[in-house]
Scaffold this active site. Structure first.
Site, PDB file in Angstrom:
ATOM      1  N   HIS A 103      -7.258  -3.038   5.183  1.00  0.00           N
ATOM      2  CA  HIS A 103      -6.696  -1.689   5.041  1.00  0.00           C
ATOM      3  C   HIS A 103      -7.488  -0.887   4.016  1.00  0.00           C
ATOM      4  CE1 HIS A 103      -4.314   1.108   2.591  1.00  0.00           C
ATOM      5  NE2 HIS A 103      -3.664   1.427   3.704  1.00  0.00           N
ATOM      6  N   ASN A 104      -7.742  -1.491   2.858  1.00  0.00           N
ATOM      7  CA  ASN A 104      -8.454  -0.784   1.799  1.00  0.00           C
ATOM      8  C   ASN A 104      -9.901  -0.511   2.183  1.00  0.00           C
ATOM      9  OD1 ASN A 104      -6.047  -1.196   0.456  1.00  0.00           O
ATOM     10  ND2 ASN A 104      -7.004  -1.773  -1.462  1.00  0.00           N
TER      11      ASN A 104
ATOM     12  N   LYS B 287      -4.381  -6.467   3.802  1.00  0.00           N
ATOM     13  CA  LYS B 287      -4.398  -5.383   2.813  1.00  0.00           C
ATOM     14  C   LYS B 287      -5.833  -5.047   2.429  1.00  0.00           C
ATOM     15  CE  LYS B 287      -2.856  -2.544  -0.417  1.00  0.00           C
ATOM     16  NZ  LYS B 287      -3.808  -2.479  -1.490  1.00  0.00           N
TER      17      LYS B 287
ATOM     18  N   SER C  32       0.836  -1.208   0.000  1.00  0.00           N
ATOM     19  CA  SER C  32       0.000   0.000   0.000  1.00  0.00           C
ATOM     20  C   SER C  32       0.863   1.248   0.000  1.00  0.00           C
ATOM     21  CB  SER C  32      -0.909   0.019   1.236  1.00  0.00           C
ATOM     22  OG  SER C  32      -1.668   1.205   1.260  1.00  0.00           O
TER      23      SER C  32
END
Length: 489
Positions: free
Chosen positions: A198-199, A195, A138
């Site tokens: 996170h997104n 991830k 990221s």
């Protein structure tokens, strides 16, 4: 000299990761299906500025037209990083690589793959003797070049062989800027799952910031210059974060064609690449209420119905948008509503992480995950340190909202938060993220919800049974509701 690592896929992210590695002294072999892309990248290195390409970097990068030649020129165990579009293209590259590699070699997928694909690839490649890493990266183009947040997962035996490269090129934080935003996450698809979360949190953060902007613009009429000043101040306080910082900057940019503020010239339809949707879909599968992030996904979907909204705006009516309260108080209230809702976004993300870890048997370190997000990535913000402290204090913490820091922050913000949600509804201005976050908070703090009636309804029409408050959990009951109703009459 053989290369430390090979990278396949020279789109912008792939190119910048290569430059990052080579700038830090690693030798990298590169391959792209379109050979002209490889040639243009390698031949253009000498013409780039020294901030992008450090002295000596061009000598550490070699391009290859044949995948077999790239593999032959890698140190063993071979480390090959794939940076291509998620889905079938990743499988296609893996299928091309397998005949060229030896058992024990390491394949790394650094793209935005869905965690379920990573779970599958991990098992398949492990059975064939290869070591596979699904690695979340990221930070966008700039992060890839200057230091991203890296979330590696998969075969833990492979981690020592890539650790130095990944931790060296990752973003650094801490008092001496020497703590890498990269640490082992967990096996199989854990890295890509983290991830994805996170997104998802990124989706929530962006939606909340957009709602704050919309309310400040339409309720109290702030100009873009005034919005800049507000976000500038917020970025020096509790809301300090990358997304608040770039939002501040956006309000200063002029359209070169008209000389007017560029943000006002942009069509109000938001796109998405799928990671937020994946998170919401799996939340439903797990049965966890990731409501704010899901609402952020729906908000993007609604924004995409531009023509329908324009037609509806000429037919459907609502209250007059006329705010007659204290302007500065409203601005302050929006700040605290944004802050409280952001806390809920992170809390929901971690609840889903815990549920997924239980589902897949992963051993996730929630505090370390917060450290991965402190630099390089899109959701980096000041209170990630407080998340780390919360999990250090109680590794079994079931919801961040129960931690003292978060509880006190919510208590402080709550009056403002409620005023903003109610004012938005009164004025007819949409604030779905703020409302979803507050509704989750109010639902979570209730010892008893109206689901008792819902279970009665289900049992009435479908004999789905129910549990009782005065009986042991797990013991089920059924009532013949029609017969009992007639008897009562």
């Amino acid at each position: 000299m053989k290369h430390d690592i090979g990278l396949i896929g020279l789109a912008v992210m792939g190119q910048n990761l290569v430059l990052n590695m080579a700038n830090h002294g690693f030798s990298v072999g590169v391959y792209n299906r379109t050979t002209s892309t490889t040639d243009e990248f390698v031949n253009g290195l000498s013409s780039r500025d020294e901030e992008t390409v450090h002295p000596g970097t061009p000598d550490r990068i070699d391009g290859y037209h044949e995948l077999a030649d790239l593999v032959k020129n890698l140190k063993t165990p071979r480390r090959v990083m794939i940076m291509v579009k998620a889905g079938k293209p990743v499988d296609a590259v893996i299928d091309q690589l397998k005949p060229l590699l030896e058992k024990g070699d390491i394949i790394i997928d650094g793209g935005n793959s869905e965690y379920s694909d990573t779970n599958r690839r991990y098992e398949e490649l492990k059975a064939e003797g290869f070591r596979f890493l699904g690695t979340g990266v990221s930070g966008g183009e700039e992060g890839a070049l200057k230091g991203p947040s890296i979330m590696p997962g998969g075969d833990e035996e492979a981690w020592p062989f890539v650790k130095e490269i990944f931790q060296t090129i990752s973003a650094k934080v801490g008092p001496n800027n020497d703590i890498p935003c990269c640490e082992w996450v967990g096996e199989a698809g854990a890295g890509h799952y983290v991830k994805m979360v996170h997104n998802g949190i990124e989706y929530g953060d962006m939606q909340l910031i957009c709602e704050a902007y919309f309310l400040l613009k339409h309720a109290v009429g702030l100009t873009n210059h005034e919005l800049y000043k507000v976000f500038e101040k917020w970025n020096e306080e509790e809301l300090k974060s990358y997304l608040v910082e770039i939002t501040r900057d956006i309000f200063t940019v002029k359209d070169p064609e008209t000389g007017e503020d560029l943000v006002d010239k942009i069509l109000d339809t938001a796109k998405q690449k799928g990671t937020g949707k994946w998170m919401s879909q799996h939340a439903l599968d797990l049965g966890v209420p990731t409501t704010l992030i899901t609402e952020a996904v729906y908000a993007r979907c609604l924004s995409g119905q531009k023509e329908a909204r324009v037609r509806a705006s000429k037919v459907l009516t609502g209250p007059e948008v006329k705010f007659d309260g204290d302007k500065q108080q409203f601005i302050d209230d929006v700040k605290w509503a944004l802050y409280a809702s952001k806390l809920v976004s992170y809390a929901q993300g971690y609840v889903q992480l815990d549920a997924a870890a239980k589902e897949f048997g992963w051993k996730l370190n929630n505090g370390n995950i917060a450290l991965l997000w402190r630099g390089g990535c899109i959701i980096r913000s000041t209170f990630l340190e407080d998340i780390k402290k919360a999990f250090d204090k109680n590794p079994e913490l079931e919801n961040l909202l129960l931690d003292d820091f978060f509880k006190e922050a919510i208590d402080k913000a709550q009056p403002s938060w409620r005023r903003i949600v109610s004012t938005a509804a009164t004025l007819g201005l949409p604030a779905p993220g703020f409302a979803a976050a507050l509704t989750y908070y109010d639902g979570y703090r209730q010892a008893r919800l109206p689901a008792n009636l819902l279970q009665a309804q289900r049992d009435y029409f479908g004999a789905h049974t129910y549990e009782r408050v005065d009986k042991p959990r797990g013991e089920t009951f059924h009532t013949d509701w029609i017969r009992e109703r007639k008897l009562e009459q």
